[in-house]
Design an enzyme around this catalytic site. Structure first.
Site, PDB file in Angstrom:
ATOM      1  N   GLY A   1       0.848  -1.192  -0.096  1.00 14.08           N
ATOM      2  CA  GLY A   1      -0.077   0.010   0.073  1.00 14.08           C
ATOM      3  C   GLY A   1       0.909   1.102   0.087  1.00 14.08           C
ATOM      4  N   ARG A   2       0.424   2.330  -0.099  1.00  5.19           N
ATOM      5  CA  ARG A   2       0.904   3.461  -0.301  1.00  5.19           C
ATOM      6  C   ARG A   2      -0.056   4.888   0.313  1.00  5.19           C
ATOM      7  NH1 ARG A   2       3.418   5.305  -5.428  1.00  5.19           N
ATOM      8  NH2 ARG A   2       4.015   3.066  -5.853  1.00  5.19           N
TER       9      ARG A   2
ATOM     10  N   GLY B   1       4.713   7.594   2.538  1.00  9.06           N
ATOM     11  CA  GLY B   1       5.553   6.515   2.117  1.00  9.06           C
ATOM     12  C   GLY B   1       4.962   5.385   1.462  1.00  9.06           C
TER      13      GLY B   1
ATOM     14  N   ASP C   1      -3.243  11.221  11.973  1.00 12.34           N
ATOM     15  CA  ASP C   1      -3.840  10.541  10.615  1.00 12.34           C
ATOM     16  C   ASP C   1      -4.635   9.215  10.928  1.00 12.34           C
ATOM     17  OD1 ASP C   1      -4.425  10.601   7.767  1.00 12.34           O
ATOM     18  OD2 ASP C   1      -2.341   9.672   7.439  1.00 12.34           O
TER      19      ASP C   1
END
Length: 791
Positions: free
Chosen positions: A513-514, A518, A627
């Protein structure tokens, strides 16, 4: 005409009698308590004079905020010795001392310096009462002898301390202190008649792990006009409304917490804009001896099982035994109080000790009142000579076992039962000591048979287990999962080389995943551990800073946080090595066809709350995630949540120290309004994001979608959901919960749990962050209904 003139003169004299103000009190002059005369600062921000509590005949010589609604006092000369409402006065003597005398002429208080050239007393715009000479030099100032409050520009030094008041609505000196200790560290202590202990910074770790230093011997702390409080030991905190033009104060309150308050000019009320202790139960002494501090919607004190409260209106007085202590010399039992610890008073510590051995040791030592057994590793035994500073926390890995007379009946209350907050306890029912023949009743005989029967079953079960393990190892060797577990325990947090990770990820081939921070790749280390390697972008700081901070974050360990096993920092390469979590992220199990059932959703909500509460309040380094979203909540093999990417906001911060984070980090739709308003960021941004995630789990759809048609003023899904949910709650329809919860569940969910989660989610997404709850209180609320069955 004469009558009108007489009336005007009378009104003028009456007004003068009611209140008179002056800018200075000259040498030889005095102010009497009956005269209603006050010294005011030139800008009228502060007033100095005699101050009385409502419905009180006692007066204090004080300084207060003129424009606050309750005339908030910031300094008191005679806090422990009030004077009478008649013939008491303050005056400047010929030797230059300012003296407060009572009705009988006795001196209640006086300045500690004599200077014959004192000309007058003045109150400065800073709230500082000073004695000046004719040249304007300050010879004495109230800033050097504070009570419980520090004002902007007032310096706290090695010879000064703040002392809390004893109780709300009182000036009397209390037990909590703020001062610089001999090791140059600013600290909060509880100094009651019975005990003295440090509770801030966190006493469980050393100075440096708390982010402080003891190398600076200047010992200075100050609250500046911007709302920043900083000290010479490297501590810094910022008010949430940081900026000029706001009246503020730093006060050590009667509950032992240190807070920054900001004055709201329109209402004259105060708003808390920072506090040192986010979990008030961490303040030592707040509940007294033999008492436990527990979290409901707010902290409450309860008595340890077997004890009763001394004074229900003053929990600092603690609890007392509900039995004769001489009974502990014969037959005793132990009552377990789960998830509870008592700070201090360990007269013995035994690592790698079994629970049974710990119980036996305590029963044989008359000094032992209880023991705490922590389940870290092989188990640790802490033997207690007294029970102070009890704290019940859902994340404490152990229990405390209270030593009580065997025949004392102790009820087994629920963990939190309505308004009556009681601790969960259960009797171990273990007999310790040598009972006489008169105690050997038929009840005891029945227990002997029961124990014998259980022991036989246990022996049979043990035989089966041993045979099974022998067969398993003999035929197939040690299972891979067991072997991996041993390797994980023995492997410490380490620094990897770039070539090592490049090889382990097969040149970063398999992408998991991204995101904004990063790209994540799957890899296998040399010891066969499967890992997730995050390759960070170029926004992260220099090598030395990165290394120092990542080692701190590497110490963070919680079952609901993804475990970090190491890192790499070579040149411009920054990589983080995490445990690999099997079942992908929450969004893959929520917004697709393979959606979670209700039981799993509630477990995810509770586990995520526990992880965030740990980051905010309980880990060694205060961490704001910044986040929180379904993509950063991973699910393990048992669908338990593990929060990923925590600490990255700290790593990417490049603009100074302290708890302030100014770089915008997060995902639209989950970001709190503070980001857009460019306000200082606090842990409440995570609370907001958590609320969005909870509401999405309730509804089963994305509420954070920001794709809005440019040609149409369409309401954002989250705001629409919040508005509709609040309307349904206000209407009081008994089916409002069913109309909100994900219809794919087909009604198979707990209505009580759903209602609780909806209310929590709505409170978390309040635009005013002061109205949002803390994660610790959310955890406690969810735990109260954790055992609800599905309907």
């Amino acid at each position: 005409m004469r009558s009108i003139l007489f009336l005007l003169i009378t009104l003028s004299l009456l007004h003068s009698a009611i209140s008179k103000s002056m800018l200075r009190l000259r040498k030889g002059a005095s102010i009497s308590v009956e005269g209603n005369t006050f010294i005011i600062s030139p800008d009228n921000s502060f007033t100095c004079g005699f101050y009385a509590m409502p419905r009180s005949n006692a007066y204090w010589f004080s300084i207060w905020f003129t424009n606050s609604k309750d005339k908030t006092v910031v300094w008191t000369a005679n806090r422990d010795k009030p004077v009478n409402s008649q013939r008491s006065k303050i005056s400047i003597q010929r030797d230059g001392t300012m003296v407060l005398t009572d009705v009988d002429g006795s001196i209640t208080w006086q300045t500690d310096k004599r200077a014959a050239d004192v000309s007058a007393a003045e109150l400065l715009n800073t709230g500082n009462l000073v004695l000046k000479n004719p040249q304007g030099n300050i010879l004495w100032q109230s800033f050097d002898v504070p009570t419980d409050t520090l004002l902007p520009s007032q310096i706290l030094t090695k010879d000064i301390r703040l002392l809390s008041s004893l109780r709300k609505g009182s000036f009397e000196t209390g037990y909590f202190n703020l001062y610089f200790d001999s090791d140059n560290v600013l600290m909060l202590t509880s100094d009651s008649p019975e005990t003295s202990s440090i509770y801030w910074p966190y006493p469980g770790v050393n100075i440096y792990e708390n982010g402080r230093t003891n190398y600076n011997a200047s010992r200075r702390a100050v609250l500046d006009d911007m709302g920043t409080f900083q000290s010479s030991d490297n501590f810094q905190a910022n008010a949430s409304d940081i900026g000029f033009g706001i009246k503020r104060r730093l006060t050590l309150d009667n509950d032992g917490n240190l807070r920054i308050y900001s004055l709201i000019n329109s209402t004259g009320l105060w708003m808390i804009t920072w506090q040192a202790i986010s979990q008030p139960c961490q303040v030592h002494g707040v509940c007294g001896r033999y008492a436990i501090c527990v979290y409901a919607l707010k902290p409450k004190c309860i008595c340890t099982p077997g004890f009763e409260v001394n004074n229900p209106s003053d929990w600092s007085a603690g609890c007392k035994p509900a039995f004769r202590e001489s009974l502990l010399n014969s037959l005793v039992k132990f009552v377990e109080v789960s998830r509870t610890d008592y700070f201090g008073f360990d007269f013995d510590f035994k690592p790698n000790f079994t629970l049974e051995a710990c119980r036996e040791f305590c029963s044989g030592d008359s000094r032992c009142k209880a023991f705490t057994y922590k389940t870290w590793g092989a188990g640790s035994c802490y033997v207690k000579s007294e029970l102070f500073n009890g704290l019940m926390s859902p994340d404490f890995p152990g229990s405390t076992y209270i030593k009580l007379p065997y025949r004392l009946h102790v009820s087994k209350p629920s963990f939190f039962n309505g308004s009556s907050t009681m601790c969960e306890s259960r009797e171990a029912d273990i007999l310790v000591g040598s009972p006489s023949m008169y105690d050997f009743t038929r009840t005891t005989v029945r227990w002997v048979y029961i124990y014998s029967f259980c022991g036989a079953l246990g022996a049979i079960e043990l035989i089966f287990i041993v045979v099974g393990w022998w067969f398993l190892f003999r035929k197939h060797g040690v299972p891979a999962s067991v072997e991996a577990g041993y390797r994980m325990i023995s492997s410490q947090f380490k620094r990897f080389s770039y070539d090592e990770l490049k090889k382990g990820t097969n040149n970063f081939r398999e992408e998991l995943g991204r995101g904004g921070s990063g790209i994540v790749y799957k890899g296998v280390l040399a010891d066969d551990r499967v890992v997730a390697v995050k390759r960070l972008g170029d926004v992260f700081q220099g090598q030395d800073e990165f290394w120092a901070e990542i080692r701190t974050i590497g110490k963070i360990n919680h079952m609901n946080l993804v475990r970090m096993w190491g890192f790499c920092s070579e040149g411009r390469q920054r990589l983080l090595v995490y445990e690999y979590v099997d079942n992908l992220s929450l969004d893959k199990h929520l917004f697709h066809s393979n959606f979670l059932g209700w039981k799993q959703r509630f477990a995810v909500a509770l586990g995520t709350a526990k992880g965030l509460a740990y980051l905010h309040d309980e880990c060694l380094e205060w961490v704001i995630h910044c986040d929180v979203k379904p993509e950063n909540i991973l699910l393990d093999g048992e669908l338990q949540p593990k929060i990923a990417d925590f600490g990255l906001a700290k790593l990417s911060r490049r603009d100074g120290s302290g708890s302030d984070i100014s770089n915008i980090r997060g995902t639209k739709g989950y970001m709190a309004p503070e980001w857009a308003l460019n306000c200082p960021i606090t842990a409440k941004v995570d609370v907001y994001s958590y609320g969005v995630v909870v509401l999405e789990m309730i509804k089963g759809i994305k509420l954070s979608n920001w794709a809005v048609d440019d040609t149409e003023d369409r309401e954002i899904p989250l705001k629409s959901f919040v508005r509709i949910a609040k309307e349904k709650i206000q209407c009081g329809n008994s089916y409002w919960v069913d109309s909100i919860v994900d219809p794919r569940l087909e009604g198979r969910f707990s209505r009580n749990q759903a209602a609780t989660l909806i209310e929590i989610g709505l409170s978390c997404v309040e635009e005013n962050r002061n109205k949002r709850p803390m994660m610790a209180s959310i955890v406690q609320t969810l735990m109260e209904c954790e055992d609800e069955t599905e309907i």
